[in-house]
Design a protein around this motif. Sequence first.
Motif, PDB file in Angstrom:
ATOM      1  N   CYS A 308     -48.478  -1.660  16.886  1.00 18.34           N
ATOM      2  CA  CYS A 308     -49.160  -1.486  15.888  1.00 18.34           C
ATOM      3  C   CYS A 308     -50.955  -0.627  16.198  1.00 18.34           C
ATOM      4  O   CYS A 308     -51.936  -0.550  15.726  1.00 18.34           O
ATOM      5  CB  CYS A 308     -49.984  -2.084  14.687  1.00 18.34           C
ATOM      6  SG  CYS A 308     -47.997  -2.099  13.746  1.00 18.34           S
ATOM      7  N   ARG A 328     -58.540  -7.245  15.364  1.00 26.66           N
ATOM      8  CA  ARG A 328     -58.356  -9.602  14.892  1.00 26.66           C
ATOM      9  C   ARG A 328     -57.162  -9.761  14.695  1.00 26.66           C
ATOM     10  O   ARG A 328     -57.081  -8.642  14.332  1.00 26.66           O
ATOM     11  CB  ARG A 328     -59.444  -9.327  13.447  1.00 26.66           C
ATOM     12  CG  ARG A 328     -61.267  -9.478  13.688  1.00 26.66           C
ATOM     13  CD  ARG A 328     -61.534  -9.826  12.543  1.00 26.66           C
ATOM     14  NE  ARG A 328     -61.278  -9.179  10.836  1.00 26.66           N
ATOM     15  CZ  ARG A 328     -61.869  -9.980  10.343  1.00 26.66           C
ATOM     16  NH1 ARG A 328     -62.735 -11.156  10.125  1.00 26.66           N
ATOM     17  NH2 ARG A 328     -61.056  -9.423   9.309  1.00 26.66           N
ATOM     18  N   THR A 341     -51.614 -11.522   9.934  1.00 31.87           N
ATOM     19  CA  THR A 341     -52.304  -9.809   9.717  1.00 31.87           C
ATOM     20  C   THR A 341     -52.757  -9.422  11.026  1.00 31.87           C
ATOM     21  O   THR A 341     -54.021  -9.861  11.608  1.00 31.87           O
ATOM     22  CB  THR A 341     -52.992  -9.799   8.394  1.00 31.87           C
ATOM     23  OG1 THR A 341     -52.507 -10.009   7.702  1.00 31.87           O
ATOM     24  CG2 THR A 341     -53.620  -8.301   8.396  1.00 31.87           C
ATOM     25  N   GLU A 343     -55.343  -6.008  12.398  1.00 26.45           N
ATOM     26  CA  GLU A 343     -56.629  -5.610  11.453  1.00 26.45           C
ATOM     27  C   GLU A 343     -56.912  -4.815  12.652  1.00 26.45           C
ATOM     28  O   GLU A 343     -57.863  -5.029  13.664  1.00 26.45           O
ATOM     29  CB  GLU A 343     -57.318  -6.001  10.481  1.00 26.45           C
ATOM     30  CG  GLU A 343     -58.200  -5.506  10.075  1.00 26.45           C
ATOM     31  CD  GLU A 343     -59.716  -6.429   9.825  1.00 26.45           C
ATOM     32  OE1 GLU A 343     -59.386  -6.299   7.564  1.00 26.45           O
ATOM     33  OE2 GLU A 343     -60.501  -7.078   9.570  1.00 26.45           O
ATOM     34  N   THR A 345     -60.442  -1.497  12.984  1.00 27.08           N
ATOM     35  CA  THR A 345     -61.453  -1.380  12.449  1.00 27.08           C
ATOM     36  C   THR A 345     -62.672  -0.441  13.009  1.00 27.08           C
ATOM     37  O   THR A 345     -62.398  -0.772  13.968  1.00 27.08           O
ATOM     38  CB  THR A 345     -62.183  -1.887  11.635  1.00 27.08           C
ATOM     39  OG1 THR A 345     -61.333  -3.275  10.623  1.00 27.08           O
ATOM     40  CG2 THR A 345     -63.147  -1.416  10.297  1.00 27.08           C
ATOM     41  N   ASP A 359     -53.838   2.816  -1.025  1.00 28.93           N
ATOM     42  CA  ASP A 359     -52.990   2.395   0.490  1.00 28.93           C
ATOM     43  C   ASP A 359     -51.235   2.042   0.267  1.00 28.93           C
ATOM     44  O   ASP A 359     -50.661   3.149  -0.593  1.00 28.93           O
ATOM     45  CB  ASP A 359     -53.289   0.539  -0.708  1.00 28.93           C
ATOM     46  CG  ASP A 359     -52.750  -0.200   0.136  1.00 28.93           C
ATOM     47  OD1 ASP A 359     -51.927  -0.091   1.177  1.00 28.93           O
ATOM     48  OD2 ASP A 359     -51.856  -1.283  -0.764  1.00 28.93           O
ATOM     49  N   THR A 394     -50.681  -1.007   5.646  1.00 27.66           N
ATOM     50  CA  THR A 394     -52.008  -0.092   5.049  1.00 27.66           C
ATOM     51  C   THR A 394     -53.263   0.065   5.697  1.00 27.66           C
ATOM     52  O   THR A 394     -53.311  -0.722   6.987  1.00 27.66           O
ATOM     53  CB  THR A 394     -52.449  -1.589   4.147  1.00 27.66           C
ATOM     54  OG1 THR A 394     -51.592  -2.145   3.798  1.00 27.66           O
ATOM     55  CG2 THR A 394     -53.688  -0.522   2.864  1.00 27.66           C
ATOM     56  N   ARG A 404     -59.596   1.500   8.437  1.00 29.53           N
ATOM     57  CA  ARG A 404     -58.777  -0.041   8.136  1.00 29.53           C
ATOM     58  C   ARG A 404     -57.220   0.274   8.881  1.00 29.53           C
ATOM     59  O   ARG A 404     -56.521   0.848   7.515  1.00 29.53           O
ATOM     60  CB  ARG A 404     -59.473  -1.176   7.627  1.00 29.53           C
ATOM     61  CG  ARG A 404     -59.006  -2.033   7.973  1.00 29.53           C
ATOM     62  CD  ARG A 404     -58.562  -3.092   7.070  1.00 29.53           C
ATOM     63  NE  ARG A 404     -60.505  -3.816   6.760  1.00 29.53           N
ATOM     64  CZ  ARG A 404     -60.862  -3.998   5.840  1.00 29.53           C
ATOM     65  NH1 ARG A 404     -60.942  -2.626   4.879  1.00 29.53           N
ATOM     66  NH2 ARG A 404     -62.297  -3.377   5.487  1.00 29.53           N
ATOM     67  N   CYS A 406     -54.194  -2.497   8.624  1.00 33.00           N
ATOM     68  CA  CYS A 406     -54.096  -3.546   8.450  1.00 33.00           C
ATOM     69  C   CYS A 406     -52.706  -3.881   8.315  1.00 33.00           C
ATOM     70  O   CYS A 406     -51.542  -3.212   8.235  1.00 33.00           O
ATOM     71  CB  CYS A 406     -54.341  -4.311   7.381  1.00 33.00           C
ATOM     72  SG  CYS A 406     -55.745  -4.693   7.522  1.00 33.00           S
ATOM     73  N   THR A 408     -49.565  -6.325   7.973  1.00 30.18           N
ATOM     74  CA  THR A 408     -49.086  -8.147   7.383  1.00 30.18           C
ATOM     75  C   THR A 408     -47.661  -8.688   7.922  1.00 30.18           C
ATOM     76  O   THR A 408     -47.050  -8.008   7.684  1.00 30.18           O
ATOM     77  CB  THR A 408     -49.326  -8.232   5.930  1.00 30.18           C
ATOM     78  OG1 THR A 408     -51.172  -7.969   6.248  1.00 30.18           O
ATOM     79  CG2 THR A 408     -49.266  -9.795   6.169  1.00 30.18           C
TER      80      THR A 408
END
Length: 412
Positions: A308, A328, A341, A343, A345, A359, A394, A404, A406, A408
């Motif tokens: 990812c 992060r 998660t 993330e 960005t 979403d 997402t 962004r 994400c 999870t």
Amino acid sequence: MSGEDRENAAIWLRAPSRTGWLWAGIWLVYLLVPLGDNFNGKYAAWQQIVGIVGFWVFCYVYSRLTMQSRAGWDCNYERRTADRRLLLYLAGLAALALVLPILCTPAWIALWIYVSSACGSVLPLDGERHWAPLGALTATGVMVIEGVSLRVGPGTWGWMVLPGFFSCVAVMGVRRMRGLIGELHQAREDVKHLATNEERLRLARDLHDLAGHSMATITLKAELARRLLPADHAAAEKQIADIEHVSRQALADIREAVSGYRRATLAVETASARAALEAAQISFEVDSALLRGSGSLSPDAEAALAWCLREAVTNVVRHSGASWCRARLIEARIDGEATVTLEVTDDGRAVPAAGVLADVTQDGVTESGSGATPWGNGLTGLRERLAPFAATLTAQPVRPHGFRVCATLPVP
């Protein structure tokens, strides 16, 4: 499974067995008893001739019926409709079983046992009416009625009642077993082709993620080296050396992906992301928890998050036009369940449409208005990688501009 493969499998399943004649003929040995009685001196010569001819005709028709019906058990053992040719064979057997005891010796009522068995081979097993057992009951009933009408003693036809019916039940059991074996062979072929398709999908996904990221980095470093070459030879040589290093690493990664051994880690992908973003002159902020998380998760879960990170950074480099990117790793509890998660960005060109955020999760696109974010090949590949972990992916624009991504995952 391709059409050619299905056709070959069907031909294999319908191929006649070499033991078909043995299966059909071994049970006919019991007809030697009425055949011997046919030569009793109290019967006329024409009756004996009719008995011999009827015996051989019955054996031939019964063998043909048994072999041809067995050839279709593997593919369609339930058979909602019976083959008309097999029904003609069955009608011929019933006619011989009805006529021979009347014209010749009454001992020929034993033929009804074989008629009952043929009902289990030919008549449909599926549907509202169970035609095969009904046919067996009818054949057994006709045998009893004919035996009584011809004044055959109960001791002669009485021992034939149970074998007459249960011969059909036995054939039905063998028929179902052969059908299930055929379905098992078909299922094994399907599993083999599904495994092949899954491996092709894995290879395509890995090559897309590996080649896309590496080629983007090489392209950026090559452009930078071309610009630096007239003014700063040393800096240009450094970029060319980086291109050589990235290309060698990409080749090694592709070889590992083809062999199925590659397992990405957050630490390695973070270093790779930093090199790609620096080549694109994009500042990279890394949360210390991201580096600490490398090695603390299960290998498969960390590999999914690492992929990812790679795909998200590749999209930043190729499409965003951003000046900075931040990655992060966030640990939290959602509905009492521990999750982690990742993330990523950036401050690129993506702008929310009329304040609407789209979403995109495993199950598709969930919108709070209009203007959903479309899936690309990279995000589709990430969704497939995350699917085994019951994860959520997402991808959405952020205010005032940027994007962004994400991912999870629930963790033990």
